[in-house]
Design a protein around this motif. Sequence first.
Motif, short mmCIF file in Angstrom:
data_model
loop_
_atom_site.label_atom_id
_atom_site.label_comp_id
_atom_site.label_asym_id
_atom_site.label_seq_id
_atom_site.Cartn_x
_atom_site.Cartn_y
_atom_site.Cartn_z
N MET A 127 39.78 66.96 25.41
CA MET A 127 39.39 68.25 26.05
C MET A 127 38.08 68.09 26.88
O MET A 127 37.88 69.13 27.67
CB MET A 127 38.79 69.22 24.94
CG MET A 127 40.19 69.57 23.95
SD MET A 127 41.51 70.35 24.74
CE MET A 127 42.69 68.72 25.13
N ALA A 128 37.45 67.06 26.86
CA ALA A 128 36.03 66.84 27.60
C ALA A 128 35.86 65.59 27.83
O ALA A 128 36.63 64.45 27.44
CB ALA A 128 34.82 67.26 26.70
N ALA A 129 35.33 65.12 29.06
CA ALA A 129 35.06 63.69 29.57
C ALA A 129 33.61 63.41 29.53
O ALA A 129 32.73 64.27 29.80
CB ALA A 129 35.56 63.66 31.02
N LYS A 130 33.26 62.14 29.32
CA LYS A 130 31.79 61.73 29.29
C LYS A 130 31.61 61.09 30.59
O LYS A 130 32.47 60.09 30.84
CB LYS A 130 31.68 60.72 28.06
CG LYS A 130 30.07 60.68 27.86
CD LYS A 130 29.59 61.68 27.02
CE LYS A 130 27.95 61.19 26.35
NZ LYS A 130 27.51 62.26 25.97
N PRO A 131 30.63 61.37 31.25
CA PRO A 131 29.91 60.72 32.74
C PRO A 131 29.80 59.12 32.40
O PRO A 131 29.17 58.81 31.27
CB PRO A 131 29.03 61.46 33.04
CG PRO A 131 28.83 62.86 32.52
CD PRO A 131 29.57 62.42 30.97
N ASP A 132 30.36 58.47 33.17
CA ASP A 132 30.06 56.84 33.14
C ASP A 132 28.39 56.58 33.20
O ASP A 132 28.13 55.73 32.53
CB ASP A 132 30.78 56.33 34.05
CG ASP A 132 32.16 56.08 34.12
OD1 ASP A 132 32.79 56.52 32.78
OD2 ASP A 132 32.82 56.02 35.22
N SER A 133 28.02 57.37 33.74
CA SER A 133 26.47 57.17 33.82
C SER A 133 25.57 57.93 32.71
O SER A 133 24.42 58.00 32.69
CB SER A 133 25.79 57.84 35.25
OG SER A 133 26.15 59.24 35.38
N GLY A 134 26.31 58.37 31.75
CA GLY A 134 25.55 59.06 30.60
C GLY A 134 25.37 60.57 30.96
O GLY A 134 25.93 61.19 31.86
N GLY A 135 24.74 61.26 30.11
CA GLY A 135 24.82 62.68 30.21
C GLY A 135 25.51 63.61 29.35
O GLY A 135 26.50 62.97 28.58
N ALA A 136 25.42 64.89 29.20
CA ALA A 136 26.42 65.68 28.75
C ALA A 136 27.95 65.58 29.00
O ALA A 136 28.10 65.38 30.21
CB ALA A 136 25.95 67.14 28.83
N ALA A 137 28.85 65.84 28.22
CA ALA A 137 30.32 65.84 28.39
C ALA A 137 30.51 67.32 29.09
O ALA A 137 29.95 68.22 28.98
CB ALA A 137 30.96 65.81 27.14
N TYR A 138 31.79 66.96 29.95
CA TYR A 138 32.08 68.22 30.63
C TYR A 138 33.69 68.38 30.64
O TYR A 138 34.44 67.50 30.17
CB TYR A 138 31.63 68.05 32.28
CG TYR A 138 32.37 66.97 32.89
CD1 TYR A 138 33.65 66.85 33.23
CD2 TYR A 138 31.82 65.41 32.89
CE1 TYR A 138 34.24 65.59 33.74
CE2 TYR A 138 32.16 64.54 33.28
CZ TYR A 138 33.66 64.40 34.02
OH TYR A 138 34.16 63.35 34.47
N ASP A 139 33.96 69.80 30.61
CA ASP A 139 35.32 70.23 30.43
C ASP A 139 36.48 69.35 31.51
O ASP A 139 35.97 69.22 32.60
CB ASP A 139 35.69 71.58 30.66
CG ASP A 139 34.87 72.38 29.79
OD1 ASP A 139 34.24 71.94 28.72
OD2 ASP A 139 34.68 73.55 30.00
N ARG A 140 37.36 68.81 30.79
CA ARG A 140 38.45 68.48 31.78
C ARG A 140 39.35 69.24 32.57
O ARG A 140 39.71 69.23 33.55
CB ARG A 140 39.32 67.33 31.01
CG ARG A 140 38.82 66.11 30.51
CD ARG A 140 40.04 65.35 29.84
NE ARG A 140 39.48 63.87 29.67
CZ ARG A 140 39.35 62.83 30.38
NH1 ARG A 140 39.82 62.86 31.64
NH2 ARG A 140 38.80 61.92 29.98
N PHE A 141 39.47 70.71 31.91
CA PHE A 141 40.49 71.50 32.43
C PHE A 141 39.35 72.81 33.11
O PHE A 141 38.89 73.22 32.31
CB PHE A 141 41.29 72.08 31.62
CG PHE A 141 42.30 71.19 31.22
CD1 PHE A 141 43.61 70.79 31.90
CD2 PHE A 141 42.31 70.43 29.98
CE1 PHE A 141 44.45 69.89 31.50
CE2 PHE A 141 43.16 69.50 29.41
CZ PHE A 141 44.34 69.20 30.33
N ARG A 142 39.40 72.96 34.34
CA ARG A 142 38.43 73.82 34.95
C ARG A 142 39.50 74.44 36.05
O ARG A 142 39.69 74.02 36.86
CB ARG A 142 37.08 73.32 35.70
CG ARG A 142 36.55 72.69 34.58
CD ARG A 142 35.02 71.99 34.79
NE ARG A 142 35.05 71.16 36.12
CZ ARG A 142 35.12 70.07 36.23
NH1 ARG A 142 35.39 69.28 35.02
NH2 ARG A 142 35.32 69.46 37.40
N GLY A 143 39.11 75.86 36.07
CA GLY A 143 39.91 76.70 37.16
C GLY A 143 41.51 76.33 37.21
O GLY A 143 42.06 76.39 38.34
#
Length: 639
Positions: A188-204
């Motif tokens: 449901m979400a992806a984690k940036p390779d550079s680190g940081g908070a996860a973000y949604d895979r499905f948008r718009g």
Amino acid sequence: MSLPPGFLDELRNRVPISRVIGRKVVWDLRKSNQARGDWWAPCPFHQEKSASFHCDDQKGFYYCFGCQAKGDALTFLRQSEGLEFIEAVRMLATEAGMQMPEPGPRARERTDRRTRLFEVTEAACRWFRLQLQTGAAADARAYLDRRGLDAGTVELFEIGFAPDNRTALTAALREKGFDEALIVEAGMAAKPDSGGAAYDRFRGRIVFPIRDGQGRCIGFGGRAMDPNARAKYLNSPETPLFDKGRNLYNLGPARAAVAKGQTLIVAEGYMDVIALARAGFGAAVAPLGTAITEDQLRLMWRISPEPVIALDGDPAGQRAAQRLVDLALPLTGPGQALRFVMLPSGQDPDDLIKAAGPGAMTELLEQARPLVDVLWARETEGHSFDSPERKAALDRRLHDAIAKIPDELTRRHYTDEIRRKRRELLGGYWQDRKGRQGGRAQASGRPGRRGGGPMPAQAPRPMIALDGPRAAASLLEGACLLICALRPEFVAAHESRLERLLPQDADRAALLHDLLTGDDSAPGRRALESLRADAHLGLTPRLIEAQDRDSAETILTNLLDRLEAQRAAGAEAARAETEIQGDADEGLTWRMQQITRARHRAERPDMEDTGDLNEDRDALQAQLDQFISTEIWRKPPRR
């Protein structure tokens, strides 16, 4: 997880297999013997009208005499419901009232993890559906309206909407108590390779839930609302729940519709499936954003023995059909076939149904083309065959394709059909791998030697000793060749059967080649003279020449029947010899009965086939060991 000894046996003993299977079939009570636990029904794994599916409560075993599906209650649950082994055990244990053994710590951890992942996907599904009712989804609702999807259809397929917000879904799931690592693992979400908070895979995107055969949400497909989006459709990534090459969209409802008699239709995308379902074609599925895979093809065949592939008539659809030909040929055979429907160019199922109604789709399905037609079209359409080299290249491509088919009988029928199509297109003969030809023989024999005239003198060969099936087969083969040499007008009508003789003797092989092609070779002439001189066949010329055409052809047909039955019996007996080392089952018994019945009919065409071959078991066994031990014409001519 490991199960304690005896657990599965106790499970099978507690639940009659007929109770498990009875939920999927309608028993033929006239053929079944309920008191003995002997049940018969039309097979749930392939479409048929007769009751060839047998279930035995005492043995806990089922077998289909049509498609050869067999197994126990657990096998049936796995094949019919698409369950994993442990899932089938758990379902049967619940029905039996048995407590599942406690799994080990590692197995328990894996099961608990999958359960939590399913909870994440189900929570995401509910959240997407709620978002479709918000103001941010106005354009999405308008798009669905333009495609003709009413509120009932949206509800049935659980269509939702993912707002164009980088972290909206992740935040909502975290509020429900799911940690970030679990949300990412569920896809449901992806984690940036550079680190940081996860973000949604499905948008718009408009979101379509993807469920497995048990109705559990394993992932999603999303259609972008932005026409400039890099990917029009986006699927969930590979997760412990979701493998896009091993699942199909709308699998569960389609399987239920096939069980009610509908044709399984394989469309290209989600909207195609929805359009077909709205028009009454509930048995529709689609691959998940990729070309059909081998696993998906096998999954289709578990639902239906002959799915119809419905592809758009554009170049992309044509290329997809051609790729599927190569994938399907090594897997096809009895009970595993494909048919193809090519929609009008520029139209998908939704466009066709809107323009011409469901009847137009029904008409196309009735005209679906078999796999062999698509293979032929791929190799011939747009090509010119104005030279021997191009014709030879066509023959080689077709032979290479057909050689991939593992089932001998299916491969033989493909060869016959390709031969027919080639004659219609080019005339001439079909060249096989060894350089032998199969073509239309001359309507009448050559004057002189091949027509029965004088032949070079040769010492007659000794009489064949008819002391075994191999010698009997040789005699039958020789009689067939001699009759065809005397009456060459029979060759064209029986060409495909003659080609399957495959004589081991080089001279006889040359004679067969001459008969099929109209040639006249020295080895063929030697073989013909040898057959005419054989004591067992000495009466053949006078007998055949004295008959009218129909009677003579009947003799040839009967000889071919006897020869094919004898060879089939030998192959089946060899196969049975290996199988009988294990536990004999209904399939082995049935095959032996069928081959014996075929030989009865071949040896005595006038004999009534009563279907009861159990009255004389000793005689049947003797016939399986040796086909014939007497001369074809009973008495050799006097010298």
